[in-house]
Design a protein around this motif. Sequence first.
Motif, PDB file in Angstrom:
ATOM      1  N   ILE A  53       0.821  -1.218   0.000  1.00  0.00           N
ATOM      2  CA  ILE A  53       0.000   0.000   0.000  1.00  0.00           C
ATOM      3  C   ILE A  53       0.857   1.271   0.000  1.00  0.00           C
ATOM      4  N   ASP A  54       2.173   1.119  -0.181  1.00  0.00           N
ATOM      5  CA  ASP A  54       3.046   2.300  -0.176  1.00  0.00           C
ATOM      6  C   ASP A  54       2.620   3.342  -1.202  1.00  0.00           C
ATOM      7  N   ASP A  64     -11.752  15.840  -9.188  1.00  0.00           N
ATOM      8  CA  ASP A  64     -11.034  17.043  -9.582  1.00  0.00           C
ATOM      9  C   ASP A  64      -9.518  16.863  -9.574  1.00  0.00           C
ATOM     10  N   GLY A  65      -9.052  15.650  -9.286  1.00  0.00           N
ATOM     11  CA  GLY A  65      -7.625  15.370  -9.295  1.00  0.00           C
ATOM     12  C   GLY A  65      -6.949  15.435  -7.939  1.00  0.00           C
ATOM     13  N   THR A  66      -7.656  15.885  -6.919  1.00  0.00           N
ATOM     14  CA  THR A  66      -7.080  15.910  -5.569  1.00  0.00           C
ATOM     15  C   THR A  66      -6.790  14.487  -5.118  1.00  0.00           C
ATOM     16  N   ALA A  67      -5.554  14.229  -4.710  1.00  0.00           N
ATOM     17  CA  ALA A  67      -5.154  12.870  -4.354  1.00  0.00           C
ATOM     18  C   ALA A  67      -4.548  12.835  -2.956  1.00  0.00           C
ATOM     19  N   LEU A  68      -4.929  11.816  -2.217  1.00  0.00           N
ATOM     20  CA  LEU A  68      -4.346  11.548  -0.907  1.00  0.00           C
ATOM     21  C   LEU A  68      -3.474  10.312  -1.028  1.00  0.00           C
ATOM     22  N   ARG A  69      -2.342  10.324  -0.323  1.00  0.00           N
ATOM     23  CA  ARG A  69      -1.423   9.197  -0.389  1.00  0.00           C
ATOM     24  C   ARG A  69      -1.454   8.427   0.928  1.00  0.00           C
ATOM     25  N   ALA A  70      -1.444   7.108   0.832  1.00  0.00           N
ATOM     26  CA  ALA A  70      -1.543   6.260   2.020  1.00  0.00           C
ATOM     27  C   ALA A  70      -0.333   6.440   2.934  1.00  0.00           C
ATOM     28  N   ASP A  71      -0.592   6.352   4.225  1.00  0.00           N
ATOM     29  CA  ASP A  71       0.461   6.382   5.240  1.00  0.00           C
ATOM     30  C   ASP A  71       0.566   4.978   5.831  1.00  0.00           C
ATOM     31  N   PRO A  72       1.517   4.161   5.359  1.00  0.00           N
ATOM     32  CA  PRO A  72       1.617   2.778   5.840  1.00  0.00           C
ATOM     33  C   PRO A  72       1.825   2.686   7.352  1.00  0.00           C
ATOM     34  N   THR A  78      -7.054  -1.748   6.944  1.00  0.00           N
ATOM     35  CA  THR A  78      -7.391  -0.329   7.091  1.00  0.00           C
ATOM     36  C   THR A  78      -6.270   0.502   6.503  1.00  0.00           C
ATOM     37  N   ILE A  79      -6.626   1.376   5.567  1.00  0.00           N
ATOM     38  CA  ILE A  79      -5.644   2.270   4.954  1.00  0.00           C
ATOM     39  C   ILE A  79      -5.933   3.689   5.437  1.00  0.00           C
ATOM     40  N   THR A  80      -4.920   4.333   5.977  1.00  0.00           N
ATOM     41  CA  THR A  80      -5.075   5.685   6.504  1.00  0.00           C
ATOM     42  C   THR A  80      -4.347   6.684   5.617  1.00  0.00           C
ATOM     43  N   PHE A  81      -5.045   7.766   5.271  1.00  0.00           N
ATOM     44  CA  PHE A  81      -4.494   8.831   4.447  1.00  0.00           C
ATOM     45  C   PHE A  81      -4.479  10.129   5.256  1.00  0.00           C
ATOM     46  N   LYS A  82      -3.462  10.943   5.093  1.00  0.00           N
ATOM     47  CA  LYS A  82      -3.422  12.237   5.776  1.00  0.00           C
ATOM     48  C   LYS A  82      -4.331  13.222   5.037  1.00  0.00           C
ATOM     49  N   GLY A  83      -5.241  13.853   5.785  1.00  0.00           N
ATOM     50  CA  GLY A  83      -6.140  14.843   5.203  1.00  0.00           C
ATOM     51  C   GLY A  83      -7.418  14.234   4.659  1.00  0.00           C
ATOM     52  N   GLN A  84      -8.220  15.063   3.977  1.00  0.00           N
ATOM     53  CA  GLN A  84      -9.473  14.617   3.363  1.00  0.00           C
ATOM     54  C   GLN A  84      -9.589  15.187   1.957  1.00  0.00           C
ATOM     55  N   LEU A  85     -10.465  14.585   1.187  1.00  0.00           N
ATOM     56  CA  LEU A  85     -10.793  15.129  -0.126  1.00  0.00           C
ATOM     57  C   LEU A  85     -11.679  16.364   0.064  1.00  0.00           C
ATOM     58  N   PRO A  86     -11.821  17.196  -0.969  1.00  0.00           N
ATOM     59  CA  PRO A  86     -12.689  18.373  -0.846  1.00  0.00           C
ATOM     60  C   PRO A  86     -14.101  18.009  -0.398  1.00  0.00           C
ATOM     61  N   ASP A  87     -14.746  18.909   0.326  1.00  0.00           N
ATOM     62  CA  ASP A  87     -16.088  18.644   0.851  1.00  0.00           C
ATOM     63  C   ASP A  87     -17.100  18.344  -0.246  1.00  0.00           C
ATOM     64  N   ASN A  88     -16.885  18.921  -1.430  1.00  0.00           N
ATOM     65  CA  ASN A  88     -17.845  18.714  -2.516  1.00  0.00           C
ATOM     66  C   ASN A  88     -17.535  17.467  -3.355  1.00  0.00           C
ATOM     67  N   ALA A  89     -16.515  16.709  -2.969  1.00  0.00           N
ATOM     68  CA  ALA A  89     -16.157  15.498  -3.717  1.00  0.00           C
ATOM     69  C   ALA A  89     -17.132  14.375  -3.376  1.00  0.00           C
ATOM     70  N   THR A  90     -17.849  13.900  -4.374  1.00  0.00           N
ATOM     71  CA  THR A  90     -18.818  12.817  -4.162  1.00  0.00           C
ATOM     72  C   THR A  90     -18.408  11.523  -4.867  1.00  0.00           C
ATOM     73  N   GLN A  91     -17.376  11.578  -5.699  1.00  0.00           N
ATOM     74  CA  GLN A  91     -16.871  10.389  -6.382  1.00  0.00           C
ATOM     75  C   GLN A  91     -15.353  10.324  -6.207  1.00  0.00           C
ATOM     76  N   ALA A  92     -14.864   9.116  -5.947  1.00  0.00           N
ATOM     77  CA  ALA A  92     -13.424   8.956  -5.752  1.00  0.00           C
ATOM     78  C   ALA A  92     -12.984   7.588  -6.251  1.00  0.00           C
TER      79      ALA A  92
END
Length: 214
Positions: A145-146, A154-162, A180-194
């Motif tokens: 998962i590295d 919209d292209g906003t990407a979060l990267r996994a924190d192993p 369980t995969i944990t990412f730092k931060g969140q996608l934009p509030d209006n993001a409904t598809q990922a």
Amino acid sequence: MAGGLVVVGLVVNLIASFFATGPGGMLRWLVAPSFALVAGMVLALIDAAAPKPHRPGRFDVSVLIAIGVVLVGIGVGGFAVTAGTEYVAGYLTGNESGADRLVKPVAKSGAGITVTVENVTYTSHFTRIEVQVANSGKQAFSIPIDGTTFTAADGTALRADPGKSSWPSRINPGGSEHGTITFKGQLPDNATQAVLTFKSGGTTFAVSGVTLSK
């Protein structure tokens, strides 16, 4: 003695918080201060029972003062210590409480592998995704998962924190594992598809159509 009781109560509170279960759960919030309160009251009663020189017939109010200080110290300081412990532990491990934003589970299959996204939780600092991986093939495999990403339309990407994730090292033939995969931060509030994308060298495996609620 009253000051000592407060210190002992806070220490007991801190220790008790580590034995309560569930990040941010009700049990963790109630057990620690309750345990510390009982311990503080016992110490106050022991102090009250100790012989002290005083004038006959005069009511000794120092015991009531000591108990009052213990109650205030444990009630305010105890919850502060518990809250601080919760915050630090949650931030360091990624195991914070939050809200599930996944509308419904979504799965992707291919080459004997089925990956199902079962939960997408937004916390104060992280995005935590619960995944099931099933192996219908004849050989065990592993999915690193590295390079895993969680990307919005919209292209906003979060990267996994192993380091903050909990992921199986291998999936045996005919078996399945949860991770369980944990990412730092969140996608934009209006993001409904990922899209959840696993990457290993030149190989990618994407689970698209992850629908999120606002």
